[in-house]
Design a protein around this motif. Sequence first.
Motif, PDB file in Angstrom:
ATOM      1  N   SER A 263      -3.354   2.943 -10.069  1.00 22.91           N
ATOM      2  CA  SER A 263      -3.220   1.563 -10.029  1.00 22.91           C
ATOM      3  C   SER A 263      -2.794   1.270 -11.381  1.00 22.91           C
ATOM      4  O   SER A 263      -1.957   0.345 -11.640  1.00 22.91           O
ATOM      5  CB  SER A 263      -4.497   0.812  -9.507  1.00 22.91           C
ATOM      6  OG  SER A 263      -4.927  -0.018 -10.365  1.00 22.91           O
ATOM      7  N   PHE A 264      -3.467   1.718 -12.504  1.00 18.00           N
ATOM      8  CA  PHE A 264      -3.266   1.552 -13.812  1.00 18.00           C
ATOM      9  C   PHE A 264      -1.836   1.740 -14.207  1.00 18.00           C
ATOM     10  O   PHE A 264      -0.930   1.255 -14.877  1.00 18.00           O
ATOM     11  CB  PHE A 264      -4.323   2.164 -14.733  1.00 18.00           C
ATOM     12  CG  PHE A 264      -4.161   1.781 -16.196  1.00 18.00           C
ATOM     13  CD1 PHE A 264      -3.885   0.564 -16.854  1.00 18.00           C
ATOM     14  CD2 PHE A 264      -4.112   2.783 -17.273  1.00 18.00           C
ATOM     15  CE1 PHE A 264      -3.547   0.147 -18.117  1.00 18.00           C
ATOM     16  CE2 PHE A 264      -3.872   2.296 -18.525  1.00 18.00           C
ATOM     17  CZ  PHE A 264      -3.706   1.225 -18.905  1.00 18.00           C
ATOM     18  N   GLU A 265      -1.441   3.025 -13.834  1.00 15.47           N
ATOM     19  CA  GLU A 265       0.097   3.507 -14.212  1.00 15.47           C
ATOM     20  C   GLU A 265       0.893   2.609 -13.529  1.00 15.47           C
ATOM     21  O   GLU A 265       2.017   2.337 -14.191  1.00 15.47           O
ATOM     22  CB  GLU A 265       0.030   5.002 -13.605  1.00 15.47           C
ATOM     23  CG  GLU A 265       1.356   5.889 -13.935  1.00 15.47           C
ATOM     24  CD  GLU A 265       1.755   5.662 -15.177  1.00 15.47           C
ATOM     25  OE1 GLU A 265       0.672   5.837 -16.229  1.00 15.47           O
ATOM     26  OE2 GLU A 265       2.870   5.806 -15.812  1.00 15.47           O
ATOM     27  N   GLN A 266       0.773   2.309 -12.228  1.00 20.78           N
ATOM     28  CA  GLN A 266       1.718   1.207 -11.618  1.00 20.78           C
ATOM     29  C   GLN A 266       1.745  -0.026 -12.602  1.00 20.78           C
ATOM     30  O   GLN A 266       2.917  -0.566 -12.680  1.00 20.78           O
ATOM     31  CB  GLN A 266       1.235   1.107 -10.262  1.00 20.78           C
ATOM     32  CG  GLN A 266       2.296   0.262  -9.345  1.00 20.78           C
ATOM     33  CD  GLN A 266       2.256  -1.231  -9.454  1.00 20.78           C
ATOM     34  OE1 GLN A 266       1.142  -1.677  -9.750  1.00 20.78           O
ATOM     35  NE2 GLN A 266       3.339  -1.914  -9.432  1.00 20.78           N
ATOM     36  N   ALA A 267       0.557  -0.472 -13.008  1.00 18.88           N
ATOM     37  CA  ALA A 267       0.449  -1.870 -13.429  1.00 18.88           C
ATOM     38  C   ALA A 267       1.521  -1.644 -14.867  1.00 18.88           C
ATOM     39  O   ALA A 267       2.198  -2.529 -15.426  1.00 18.88           O
ATOM     40  CB  ALA A 267      -0.938  -2.152 -13.855  1.00 18.88           C
TER      41      ALA A 267
ATOM     42  N   ARG B  86       3.850   0.414 -15.613  1.00 18.17           N
ATOM     43  CA  ARG B  86       5.478   0.566 -15.391  1.00 18.17           C
ATOM     44  C   ARG B  86       5.841  -0.863 -15.254  1.00 18.17           C
ATOM     45  O   ARG B  86       6.861  -1.200 -15.689  1.00 18.17           O
ATOM     46  CB  ARG B  86       5.529   1.397 -13.850  1.00 18.17           C
ATOM     47  CG  ARG B  86       5.117   2.921 -14.125  1.00 18.17           C
ATOM     48  CD  ARG B  86       6.431   3.642 -14.428  1.00 18.17           C
ATOM     49  NE  ARG B  86       6.587   3.620 -16.020  1.00 18.17           N
ATOM     50  CZ  ARG B  86       5.865   4.145 -17.019  1.00 18.17           C
ATOM     51  NH1 ARG B  86       5.010   5.052 -16.471  1.00 18.17           N
ATOM     52  NH2 ARG B  86       6.311   4.066 -17.985  1.00 18.17           N
ATOM     53  N   SER B  87       5.099  -1.551 -14.315  1.00 21.46           N
ATOM     54  CA  SER B  87       5.657  -3.118 -14.240  1.00 21.46           C
ATOM     55  C   SER B  87       5.671  -3.934 -15.354  1.00 21.46           C
ATOM     56  O   SER B  87       6.486  -4.670 -15.525  1.00 21.46           O
ATOM     57  CB  SER B  87       4.873  -3.429 -12.778  1.00 21.46           C
ATOM     58  OG  SER B  87       3.974  -4.826 -13.144  1.00 21.46           O
ATOM     59  N   ILE B  88       4.675  -3.799 -16.000  1.00 23.37           N
ATOM     60  CA  ILE B  88       4.692  -4.655 -17.343  1.00 23.37           C
ATOM     61  C   ILE B  88       5.746  -4.184 -18.440  1.00 23.37           C
ATOM     62  O   ILE B  88       6.233  -5.043 -18.907  1.00 23.37           O
ATOM     63  CB  ILE B  88       3.336  -4.582 -18.034  1.00 23.37           C
ATOM     64  CG1 ILE B  88       2.083  -5.391 -17.088  1.00 23.37           C
ATOM     65  CG2 ILE B  88       3.103  -5.307 -19.311  1.00 23.37           C
ATOM     66  CD1 ILE B  88       0.663  -5.040 -17.578  1.00 23.37           C
ATOM     67  N   ILE B  89       6.017  -2.807 -18.427  1.00 24.43           N
ATOM     68  CA  ILE B  89       6.959  -2.522 -19.375  1.00 24.43           C
ATOM     69  C   ILE B  89       8.338  -2.843 -18.681  1.00 24.43           C
ATOM     70  O   ILE B  89       9.237  -3.419 -19.542  1.00 24.43           O
ATOM     71  CB  ILE B  89       7.038  -0.875 -19.483  1.00 24.43           C
ATOM     72  CG1 ILE B  89       5.528  -0.594 -20.268  1.00 24.43           C
ATOM     73  CG2 ILE B  89       8.281  -0.312 -20.122  1.00 24.43           C
ATOM     74  CD1 ILE B  89       5.470   1.025 -20.155  1.00 24.43           C
TER      75      ILE B  89
ATOM     76  N   GLN C 297      -1.560  -7.618 -15.307  1.00 20.26           N
ATOM     77  CA  GLN C 297      -1.420  -7.561 -13.842  1.00 20.26           C
ATOM     78  C   GLN C 297      -2.765  -6.999 -13.594  1.00 20.26           C
ATOM     79  O   GLN C 297      -3.557  -6.135 -14.255  1.00 20.26           O
ATOM     80  CB  GLN C 297      -0.619  -6.323 -13.739  1.00 20.26           C
ATOM     81  CG  GLN C 297      -0.358  -6.224 -12.198  1.00 20.26           C
ATOM     82  CD  GLN C 297       0.715  -5.211 -11.825  1.00 20.26           C
ATOM     83  OE1 GLN C 297       1.799  -5.397 -12.206  1.00 20.26           O
ATOM     84  NE2 GLN C 297       0.598  -4.282 -10.782  1.00 20.26           N
ATOM     85  N   ARG C 298      -3.346  -7.815 -12.557  1.00 20.35           N
ATOM     86  CA  ARG C 298      -4.585  -7.308 -11.992  1.00 20.35           C
ATOM     87  C   ARG C 298      -4.743  -5.881 -11.603  1.00 20.35           C
ATOM     88  O   ARG C 298      -3.833  -5.536 -10.810  1.00 20.35           O
ATOM     89  CB  ARG C 298      -5.240  -8.389 -10.934  1.00 20.35           C
ATOM     90  CG  ARG C 298      -6.506  -8.137 -10.244  1.00 20.35           C
ATOM     91  CD  ARG C 298      -6.730  -8.849  -9.117  1.00 20.35           C
ATOM     92  NE  ARG C 298      -6.707 -10.463  -9.211  1.00 20.35           N
ATOM     93  CZ  ARG C 298      -7.804 -11.082  -9.387  1.00 20.35           C
ATOM     94  NH1 ARG C 298      -8.953 -10.565  -9.565  1.00 20.35           N
ATOM     95  NH2 ARG C 298      -7.825 -12.207  -9.523  1.00 20.35           N
ATOM     96  N   LEU C 299      -5.934  -5.260 -11.666  1.00 25.29           N
ATOM     97  CA  LEU C 299      -6.233  -3.821 -11.340  1.00 25.29           C
ATOM     98  C   LEU C 299      -7.069  -3.907 -10.081  1.00 25.29           C
ATOM     99  O   LEU C 299      -6.982  -3.479  -9.197  1.00 25.29           O
ATOM    100  CB  LEU C 299      -6.602  -2.998 -12.264  1.00 25.29           C
ATOM    101  CG  LEU C 299      -5.805  -2.864 -13.497  1.00 25.29           C
ATOM    102  CD1 LEU C 299      -6.525  -2.044 -14.579  1.00 25.29           C
ATOM    103  CD2 LEU C 299      -4.420  -1.970 -13.079  1.00 25.29           C
TER     104      LEU C 299
ATOM    105  N   MET D  80       3.709  -9.126  -9.453  1.00 30.12           N
ATOM    106  CA  MET D  80       4.364  -9.142 -10.626  1.00 30.12           C
ATOM    107  C   MET D  80       5.829 -10.157 -10.192  1.00 30.12           C
ATOM    108  O   MET D  80       6.256 -10.602 -11.097  1.00 30.12           O
ATOM    109  CB  MET D  80       4.481  -7.974 -11.361  1.00 30.12           C
ATOM    110  CG  MET D  80       5.476  -8.056 -12.772  1.00 30.12           C
ATOM    111  SD  MET D  80       4.335  -9.216 -14.079  1.00 30.12           S
ATOM    112  CE  MET D  80       3.244  -8.079 -14.547  1.00 30.12           C
ATOM    113  N   THR D  81       6.301  -9.371  -9.131  1.00 34.64           N
ATOM    114  CA  THR D  81       7.595  -9.998  -8.507  1.00 34.64           C
ATOM    115  C   THR D  81       7.590 -11.385  -8.461  1.00 34.64           C
ATOM    116  O   THR D  81       8.358 -12.280  -8.923  1.00 34.64           O
ATOM    117  CB  THR D  81       7.969  -9.433  -7.198  1.00 34.64           C
ATOM    118  OG1 THR D  81       7.920  -7.871  -7.445  1.00 34.64           O
ATOM    119  CG2 THR D  81       9.125  -9.799  -6.747  1.00 34.64           C
ATOM    120  N   GLU D  82       6.628 -12.191  -7.921  1.00 34.20           N
ATOM    121  CA  GLU D  82       6.288 -13.474  -7.553  1.00 34.20           C
ATOM    122  C   GLU D  82       6.198 -14.124  -9.004  1.00 34.20           C
ATOM    123  O   GLU D  82       6.809 -15.264  -9.164  1.00 34.20           O
ATOM    124  CB  GLU D  82       5.413 -13.804  -6.713  1.00 34.20           C
ATOM    125  CG  GLU D  82       5.258 -15.234  -6.321  1.00 34.20           C
ATOM    126  CD  GLU D  82       4.142 -15.571  -5.469  1.00 34.20           C
ATOM    127  OE1 GLU D  82       4.408 -15.624  -4.180  1.00 34.20           O
ATOM    128  OE2 GLU D  82       3.041 -15.896  -5.654  1.00 34.20           O
TER     129      GLU D  82
END
Length: 217
Positions: free
Chosen positions: A6-10, A12-15, A36-38, A180-182
């Motif tokens: 979940s941290f790795e996904q967050a 990627r999305s923040i970068i 992003q919320r974990l 993040m998309t919204e």
Amino acid sequence: MNDAHSFEQARRSIIAVGQRIWRQGWCPATSSNFSQRLDDERCAITVSGRDKGALQDTDIMQVDMQGRSLDGQKPSAETLLHTQLYRRDQSIGAVLHTHSVKATLVSMHADGPVSWQGLELLKAFQGTDSHEGNLTIPVFDNTQDIAALADQVQGWMSVHGTGVAYLIRGHGLYTWGRDMTETLRHLEALEFLLDYYWQTHRLASAGERLMAGDAKA
Ligand SMILES: [Zn+2]
């Protein structure tokens, strides 16, 4: 999803969102912060003072919902404004804070909350399915006392509801969403609306100057 995933996904999305926002010129000179919320207890957030258009893995850290570092890195001074939102509303999954020219201009001009109505792009906001809806966002005075500002935001939301965004005068914009998309969609719609507001204001002032000139002639 396990913690590391979940941290790795967050991250990627923040970068990715940082690169997109930087290309628009909305996060100049290492300003702004993205999170992003974990889970209920933690969020991932940009480390203080990093170039938001060229974020690396090590530029994203974890904090608890009181804004305390969980990994020894230094969080941004404004982390408390992110965690106030996550604590207030469990449905908030991401927060974007930016420093665009239009957000700054509108925040300096407005002497109260800023509103829009009758615009098709209002449908970009969660819960709005018609251009006939209207959107109002508050403007808070800037301060370096972020804890006091977080309390002020909390006070406003207790009366008016969580809403989708607010401005800080002479400073920038905060917006949020379920993911993040919204949140990025909200940010882009708000930048359009701020631009529209500013251009409308300029046209109105130019019209007033013209009328004043006519009156003198
Ligand atoms: Zn800021």
